[in-house]
Enzyme design. Structure first.
Site, PDB file in Angstrom:
ATOM      1  CD  GLU A  41      -2.809   1.172   2.397  1.00 41.30           C
ATOM      2  OE1 GLU A  41      -2.718   0.312   3.294  1.00 41.30           O
ATOM      3  OE2 GLU A  41      -3.569   2.147   2.459  1.00 41.30           O
ATOM      4  NE  ARG A 277       3.985  -7.821  10.888  1.00 42.62           N
ATOM      5  CZ  ARG A 277       3.352  -7.156   9.916  1.00 42.62           C
ATOM      6  NH1 ARG A 277       2.388  -7.708   9.226  1.00 42.62           N
ATOM      7  NH2 ARG A 277       3.674  -5.917   9.631  1.00 42.62           N
ATOM      8  CE  LYS A 287       3.156   0.151   4.820  1.00 35.96           C
ATOM      9  NZ  LYS A 287       2.668   0.008   3.446  1.00 35.96           N
TER      10      LYS A 287
HETATM   11  P1  ATP Z   1       2.969  -2.297   8.172  1.00 34.56           P
HETATM   12  O1  ATP Z   1       2.400  -3.358   9.066  1.00 34.56           O
HETATM   13  O2  ATP Z   1       4.415  -2.058   8.347  1.00 34.56           O
HETATM   14  O3  ATP Z   1       2.203  -1.031   8.204  1.00 34.56           O
HETATM   15  P2  ATP Z   1       1.599  -3.303   5.934  1.00 34.56           P
HETATM   16  O4  ATP Z   1       1.351  -4.744   6.085  1.00 34.56           O
HETATM   17  O5  ATP Z   1       0.469  -2.391   6.180  1.00 34.56           O
HETATM   18  O6  ATP Z   1       2.880  -2.905   6.728  1.00 34.56           O
HETATM   19  P3  ATP Z   1       1.637  -3.349   3.101  1.00 34.56           P
HETATM   20  O7  ATP Z   1       2.106  -2.299   2.203  1.00 34.56           O
HETATM   21  O8  ATP Z   1       0.191  -3.654   3.153  1.00 34.56           O
HETATM   22  O9  ATP Z   1       2.175  -2.976   4.521  1.00 34.56           O
HETATM   23  O10 ATP Z   1       2.462  -4.675   2.868  1.00 34.56           O
HETATM   24  C1  ATP Z   1       2.780  -5.196   1.619  1.00 34.56           C
HETATM   25  C2  ATP Z   1       3.146  -6.657   1.776  1.00 34.56           C
HETATM   26  O11 ATP Z   1       4.262  -6.780   2.637  1.00 34.56           O
HETATM   27  C3  ATP Z   1       2.012  -7.448   2.395  1.00 34.56           C
HETATM   28  O12 ATP Z   1       1.825  -8.617   1.632  1.00 34.56           O
HETATM   29  C4  ATP Z   1       2.485  -7.758   3.771  1.00 34.56           C
HETATM   30  O13 ATP Z   1       2.007  -9.005   4.159  1.00 34.56           O
HETATM   31  C5  ATP Z   1       4.013  -7.739   3.628  1.00 34.56           C
HETATM   32  N1  ATP Z   1       4.646  -7.326   4.878  1.00 34.56           N
HETATM   33  C6  ATP Z   1       4.405  -6.203   5.594  1.00 34.56           C
HETATM   34  N2  ATP Z   1       5.130  -6.181   6.731  1.00 34.56           N
HETATM   35  C7  ATP Z   1       5.864  -7.325   6.736  1.00 34.56           C
HETATM   36  C8  ATP Z   1       6.815  -7.897   7.639  1.00 34.56           C
HETATM   37  N3  ATP Z   1       7.165  -7.289   8.783  1.00 34.56           N
HETATM   38  N4  ATP Z   1       7.367  -9.092   7.312  1.00 34.56           N
HETATM   39  C9  ATP Z   1       7.032  -9.707   6.165  1.00 34.56           C
HETATM   40  N5  ATP Z   1       6.146  -9.226   5.284  1.00 34.56           N
HETATM   41  C10 ATP Z   1       5.560  -8.053   5.550  1.00 34.56           C
HETATM   42 MG    MG Z   2      -1.383  -3.490   4.928  1.00 30.78          MG
END
Ligand code: ATP
Ligand code: MG
Length: 573
Positions: A41, A277, A287
């Site tokens: 995102e 994760r 984020k």
């Molecule tokens: P955050 O939790 O940091 O705000 P998010 O999950 O909202 O991150 P996205 O942009 O939606 O961020 O994530 C894109 C992809 O990265 C998703 O498929 C998510 O599962 C993966 N992802 C996000 N954080 C991690 C992590 N700490 N380890 C592994 N994969 C991750």
């Molecule tokens: Mg997300």
């Protein structure tokens, strides 16, 4: 424990995701092209956790000769921007991956998503609901008891369609109405209890402009995006596991509508699987929290070298190779845990050792004078640029009567096993000669201001012809040739391994007040030529890089990437 979790997860060459895909390939389910996607995102800069997902998504596609798409999952316009989208592309390329022609914006499918939603309304699979968010949550209930139906659940499709069109036309305020999937109010999985699939947001979209005032929810949009792109294997983090039934529900509805992609005669039915994760010690990985650090000024920006963001790590001096190696080593599992940042640093040192140019620099200087040295007796020392890579050759480092050494390399009263500079003890000045301290000068407070001594002219080059040995070799920088170098010594951003996990404490309380310290050191002349981003090992001190933002031609500013050895002692929370 399900079947997947029983696989040997330390064997990364064949983790459960790879096995899953291999079986589907063998069963002919992919139409000849394993297709994955990385769906960020664009609401922030990506971090090392995303790097793990990137390595998995792109890595699996590569392993099976397939395609990994990059998709901006931009269904929540309130927090998204082009700046973020551009940074994500740059960071993925830097990590060494490419999506080829597979670049998508979820927003480009808003028309199709809307049409699917209308179809669901017409077929009685969705209804407009006017419960407030609190009411809706209360009605949804708890997993152990069936939820309560919305009063509008059994309204006719015609009425729902008219209302949904009015939602789209902007006739309602935010929160007044929403569209819900009509699934099962008694499911033990509360995400399956008539989830909201469209909501009203009177917000323009950074990509779609002002066309929409209703936006699809992530859970509804994601399977549709996957299906349209012909994604065969949709991998995400564990928190989405409970959303998987809804994912499958949406794919079933698309199948009924004849919307699944057919590739080489095979109907592509996207499937979702989840992995743990990455959580890394001494930092935070959300984020939202990283944005807070930036907005409240606890760090300089998203690319502050203390941040776990990909751009922060890059600026700190990390290499994509080190990050990829780290992602390979941590493997893929179904259990959430915390990974020690020491492992990341290990991978980093291992890689930097191979590729970084050696230089001498003194960061906490004290002056040394060789009293019996005739200027010019040893004009320079010769040293290898990188002993790990002989092709990089050698260089000449100017030497002279007065030079700087590290303050901690001197002790007037030596501790046990202190083999460095102390009165009466011979040491090697790297590549130059043997030196013995004879006496020191002190200021009024008794602090040592200058070290004096003698050298043995027979040891020119740093070795004694009579074969006598010294136990200590130290680095030095000739005083009259030295260049002044600003150096930022970075340390961990937080003082505890899990700053978000300490009960009743705000994570900001654990910010490390000593996470950066700026010093001015002395470097050998060659360091003046350091180019922005160039990486060095300062001998005996650690790995450093010329800052990519603040270095000017002839005037580099250095960041300490990582110390030579792991010297951190964990503090208790
Ligand atoms: P955050 O939790 O940091 O705000 P998010 O999950 O909202 O991150 P996205 O942009 O939606 O961020 O994530 C894109 C992809 O990265 C998703 O498929 C998510 O599962 C993966 N992802 C996000 N954080 C991690 C992590 N700490 N380890 C592994 N994969 C991750
Ligand atoms: Mg997300």
């Amino acid at each position: 424990m399900n079947e997947e979790s029983k696989t040997n997860e330390s064997d990364t060459s064949r983790h459960f995701l790879k096995q899953w895909i291999a079986e589907d390939v063998a069963a002919g389910k992919t139409g000849g092209c394993v297709t994955t996607r990385f769906p960020p995102e664009p609401n922030g800069y990506i971090h090392i956790g995303h790097a793990k997902a990137i390595c998995i998504d792109f890595g699996m596609a590569t392993a099976f000769g397939g395609q990994c798409n990059l998709r901006m999952d931009d269904t929540n316009p309130s927090k998204e921007s082009d700046e973020y989208a551009e940074s994500i592309k740059e960071d993925i390329h830097w990590l060494g991956f490419d999506w080829g022609k597979g670049y998508y914006n979820a927003a480009d499918l808003f028309d199709q998503m809307y049409e699917i939603a209308e179809n669901l309304v017409k077929s009685g699979h969705a209804y407009v609901c006017n419960l407030s968010q609190e009411e809706w949550k209360a009605y949804r209930g708890v997993p152990t008891e069936p939820g309560k139906e919305s009063p509008t659940r059994n309204r006719s499709p015609e009425e729902n369609l008219a209302l949904f069109r009015r939602m789209r036309a902007g006739e309602f305020k935010e929160g007044e109405q929403c569209l819900r999937a009509k699934i099962d109010m008694s499911s033990p999985n509360i995400h399956f209890r008539d989830p909201v699939i469209y909501r009203i947001m009177h917000v323009p979209h950074y990509h779609a402009g002002t066309k929409w005032c209703i936006y699809p929810m992530y859970d509804f949009a994601h399977p549709i995006e996957d299906a349209y792109e012909g994604v065969t294997h949709s991998m995400c983090t564990l928190e989405f596991e409970v959303h998987r039934p809804l994912y499958d529900w949406a794919i079933d509805r698309m199948d009924e509508m004849g919307l699944l992609v057919v590739r080489n005669g095979v109907k592509i039915r996207p499937q979702q699987r989840e992995f743990a994760r990455l959580n890394l010690s001494y930092t935070v990985m959300s984020k939202r929290k990283l944005l807070q650090l930036v907005q409240e000024g606890h760090v300089e920006n998203w690319d502050d070298p203390r941040m776990p963001t990909v751009c922060g790590l890059r600026r700190r001096g990390y290499t994509p190779e080190a990050i990829r190696e780290f992602c390979e080593r941590i493997g893929v599992s179904k259990f959430n845990s915390q990974t020690d940042v020491a492992l990341l640093e290990y991978c980093l040192r291992d890689d930097l050792n191979k590729r970084s140019t050696r230089r001498m620099a003194v960061l906490d200087p004290i002056k040394v004078v060789i009293d019996n040295f005739e200027e010019g007796a040893i004009p320079f020392a010769e040293a290898q640029n990188n002993p790990e890579d002989p092709a990089t050759g050698t260089r000449q480092i100017p030497f002279s009567k007065e030079f700087w050494i590290e303050r901690e390399d001197f002790m007037e009263v030596p501790a046990k096993k202190f083999f460095r500079v102390t009165p009466g003890q011979e040491v090697r000045l790297r590549g130059a000669c043997f030196f013995t301290c004879t006496h020191v000068l002190k200021d009024a407070t008794g602090a040592v201001t200058e070290i004096h001594g003698t050298y043995d002219p027979a040891t020119k080059g740093g070795n004694a012809p009579d074969g006598r040995k010294v136990k200590g070799t130290i680095h030095w920088v000739s005083a009259k040739h030295a260049v002044q170098i600003p150096v930022r010594l970075y340390d961990r951003l937080f003082t505890v391994p899990d700053p978000l996990g300490v009960p009743n404490k705000d994570f900001l309380e654990f910010l490390n007040p000593a996470s950066v310290k700026t010093v001015t050191g002395y470097g050998e002349p060659a360091l003046a030529e350091a180019k922005a981003g160039e990486k060095f090992q300062f001998e005996r001190l650690g790995y450093f890089c010329a800052d990519s933002k603040e270095s000017q031609p002839g005037k580099p500013v250095f960041n300490r990437t990582v110390t030579l050895k792991d010297s951190w002692t964990p503090q208790k929370a």
